[in-house]
Motif scaffolding. Structure first.
Motif, mmCIF file in Angstrom:
data_model
loop_
_atom_site.group_PDB
_atom_site.id
_atom_site.type_symbol
_atom_site.label_atom_id
_atom_site.label_comp_id
_atom_site.label_asym_id
_atom_site.label_seq_id
_atom_site.Cartn_x
_atom_site.Cartn_y
_atom_site.Cartn_z
ATOM 1 N N THR A 137 12.121 -33.070 19.469
ATOM 2 C CA THR A 137 11.693 -32.167 18.395
ATOM 3 C C THR A 137 11.769 -32.842 17.040
ATOM 4 O O THR A 137 11.224 -32.347 16.068
ATOM 5 N N HIS A 138 12.534 -33.929 16.982
ATOM 6 C CA HIS A 138 12.666 -34.666 15.717
ATOM 7 C C HIS A 138 13.067 -36.107 16.019
ATOM 8 O O HIS A 138 13.615 -36.404 17.072
ATOM 9 N N THR A 139 12.763 -36.980 15.070
ATOM 10 C CA THR A 139 13.092 -38.391 15.300
ATOM 11 C C THR A 139 14.604 -38.627 15.245
ATOM 12 O O THR A 139 15.078 -39.667 15.697
ATOM 13 N N SER A 140 15.354 -37.647 14.717
ATOM 14 C CA SER A 140 16.818 -37.775 14.703
ATOM 15 C C SER A 140 17.349 -38.015 16.116
ATOM 16 O O SER A 140 18.445 -38.563 16.299
ATOM 17 N N ALA A 141 16.564 -37.608 17.116
ATOM 18 C CA ALA A 141 16.980 -37.762 18.516
ATOM 19 C C ALA A 141 17.264 -39.218 18.882
ATOM 20 O O ALA A 141 17.911 -39.491 19.896
ATOM 21 N N MET A 172 9.392 -39.892 10.329
ATOM 22 C CA MET A 172 10.032 -41.198 10.320
ATOM 23 C C MET A 172 11.480 -41.003 9.887
ATOM 24 O O MET A 172 11.760 -40.491 8.814
ATOM 25 N N GLU A 173 12.359 -41.382 10.791
ATOM 26 C CA GLU A 173 13.785 -41.235 10.526
ATOM 27 C C GLU A 173 14.303 -42.559 9.996
ATOM 28 O O GLU A 173 13.790 -43.626 10.348
ATOM 29 N N GLY A 174 15.313 -42.490 9.159
ATOM 30 C CA GLY A 174 15.939 -43.730 8.709
ATOM 31 C C GLY A 174 17.435 -43.537 8.639
ATOM 32 O O GLY A 174 17.909 -42.442 8.315
ATOM 33 N N PHE A 216 7.546 -32.925 18.785
ATOM 34 C CA PHE A 216 6.879 -31.749 19.358
ATOM 35 C C PHE A 216 7.703 -30.484 19.106
ATOM 36 O O PHE A 216 8.931 -30.523 19.170
ATOM 37 N N ARG A 217 7.015 -29.405 18.822
ATOM 38 C CA ARG A 217 7.720 -28.114 18.756
ATOM 39 C C ARG A 217 6.819 -27.043 19.332
ATOM 40 O O ARG A 217 5.592 -27.087 19.163
ATOM 41 N N ASN A 218 7.474 -26.114 19.969
ATOM 42 C CA ASN A 218 6.727 -25.014 20.558
ATOM 43 C C ASN A 218 6.396 -24.007 19.454
ATOM 44 O O ASN A 218 7.145 -23.069 19.206
HETATM 45 N N1 DAH Z 1 15.632 -33.787 11.968
HETATM 46 C C1 DAH Z 1 15.444 -32.801 10.928
HETATM 47 C C2 DAH Z 1 14.258 -31.908 11.292
HETATM 48 O O1 DAH Z 1 13.322 -32.365 11.882
HETATM 49 C C3 DAH Z 1 15.213 -33.452 9.611
HETATM 50 C C4 DAH Z 1 16.391 -34.190 9.052
HETATM 51 C C5 DAH Z 1 17.251 -33.541 8.207
HETATM 52 C C6 DAH Z 1 16.626 -35.519 9.365
HETATM 53 C C7 DAH Z 1 18.331 -34.208 7.657
HETATM 54 C C8 DAH Z 1 17.710 -36.203 8.835
HETATM 55 C C9 DAH Z 1 18.557 -35.522 7.963
HETATM 56 O O2 DAH Z 1 17.988 -37.485 9.110
HETATM 57 O O3 DAH Z 1 19.588 -36.209 7.423
HETATM 58 O O4 DAH Z 1 14.260 -30.780 10.937
#
Ligand code: DAH
Length: 343
Positions: free
Chosen positions: A170-174, A212-214, A196-198
């Motif tokens: 659902t997010h690149t944080s994964a 893009m996650e950093g 992806f999100r439903n």
């Molecule tokens: N993963 C979060 C989202 O998709 C966004 C996010 C928030 C990423 C805070 C981060 C963060 O790295 O520090 O909603």
């Protein structure tokens, strides 16, 4: 040899010698070998042949038949070869100096933005990481301090695979956890990816989009570092000096967490329709990585701290190119998508 057989054989050879095209070969074949052809007529003569000559006659006709068939096949092959050679000889020579009109493809606007960011971040010492689109519950949620039944999961409903525990991220944080485990600290990495999100789609929502996650982890990393990197990166992306501000925001995997806004590039903060008269545009959630998340990643939070941000690539592309409907990106419409160029 029966005189009629000899006669037909001679006639065939005579006509065959005059044949020059595939059509003529076929005509000749029908004339001699067709149902009503000369050879069939010859066979019907059999009844008039005296009994003691019947066997020899039959054999002679069979030999003639085979001879005609072989000669026709040979002629056909020879003509085909000659025709092909003629085509090759008559083909125009390839002239590379002639003007041509070949449509070349163009990069997708999200790819353009992604490449731009990758260039900026690699110049600041970040590595680029790839991560799977299919992840498990642990990486997408648990390792990010979002336990089962946490309300933060409500906003990130996704598509679950029939394989146990697998889902579309659902997010690149994964990817944070795996990358922390892969490199340990200190660490600077960005990881772009499809998420992806439903969701039901409309002009502002898509079920498939890019982020893009950093993350940057080191000794003594503070919010000042976060602001510095974000400001530098965004000024590069928009090719002008941008003013940023942080507002508190809640994300379980960062503490403190922020929403990073930039001063509206359209009106310079005066207020206009694109910033809904607020003078600011919400751009990038970010924060200081939560100690629990560092611990899941095998990093000692007493020794190291870090920041993380999750930039909406799709959103950034919309802002950069003035795209009003998010659905344009996945539309596959070349008319829309081929007009973007990286300046
Ligand atoms: N993963 C979060 C989202 O998709 C966004 C996010 C928030 C990423 C805070 C981060 C963060 O790295 O520090 O909603």
């Amino acid at each position: 040899m029966n005189s009629k057989v000899t006669e037909i054989k001679a006639l065939f050879d005579e006509k065959l010698a005059l044949v020059t095209t595939s059509e003529q070969v076929e005509e000749l074949r029908v004339e001699f070998m067709g149902k009503k052809g000369s050879v069939a007529a010859l066979m019907s003569e059999l009844k008039n042949v005296p009994n003691e000559e019947k066997k020899a006659f039959g054999q002679e006709v069979n030999v003639l038949k085979q001879e005609i068939e072989t000669k026709i096949a040979e002629k056909r092959a020879a003509i085909l070869e000659a025709e092909q050679q003629k085509l090759i000889d008559s083909a125009e020579e390839y002239d590379e100096s002639l003007p041509y009109d070949i449509k070349t493809g163009s990069y997708h606007p999200i790819t353009l933005v992604q490449r731009d960011l990758e260039r900026i971040f690699t110049s600041m010492g970040f590595t680029i990481e790839n991560y799977s689109e299919i992840v498990d519950d642990y990486h997408c949620f648990e390792a990010l301090n979002i336990p089962k039944h946490h309300p933060a999961r409500d906003m990130q409903d996704t598509y679950y695979l029939s394989t146990e525990n697998q889902l579309l991220k659902t997010h690149t944080s994964a990817a944070q956890n795996a990358i922390m485990k892969k490199y340990g600290a200190p660490l600077r990495a960005i990881f772009p990816g499809r998420c992806f999100r439903n969701e039901s789609t409309d002009a502002c929502h898509e079920n498939t989009f890019f982020q893009m996650e950093g993350i940057m982890i080191d000794k003594d990393i503070s919010i000042s570092n976060l602001i510095y990197f974000m400001k530098t990166m965004l000024s590069e992306v928009f090719q002008k000096d941008v003013t940023v501000r942080l507002r508190p925001g809640f994300f379980p995997f960062v503490e403190p967490g922020f929403e990073l806004d930039i001063k509206c590039l359209n009106c310079g903060g005066e207020g206009c329709p694109s910033c809904k008269n607020s003078g600011w545009l919400e751009l990038c959630p970010c924060g200081m990585i939560h100690p629990n998340v560092l611990a899941h990643g095998g990093i000692d939070s007493e020794e190291y701290t870090g920041f993380a941000f999750g930039l909406g690539l799709t959103r950034l592309a919309m802002m950069k190119y003035g795209v009003k409907d998010i659905r344009t990106f996945n539309s596959g419409s070349l008319k829309s998508l081929s007009q973007f160029k990286n300046e």
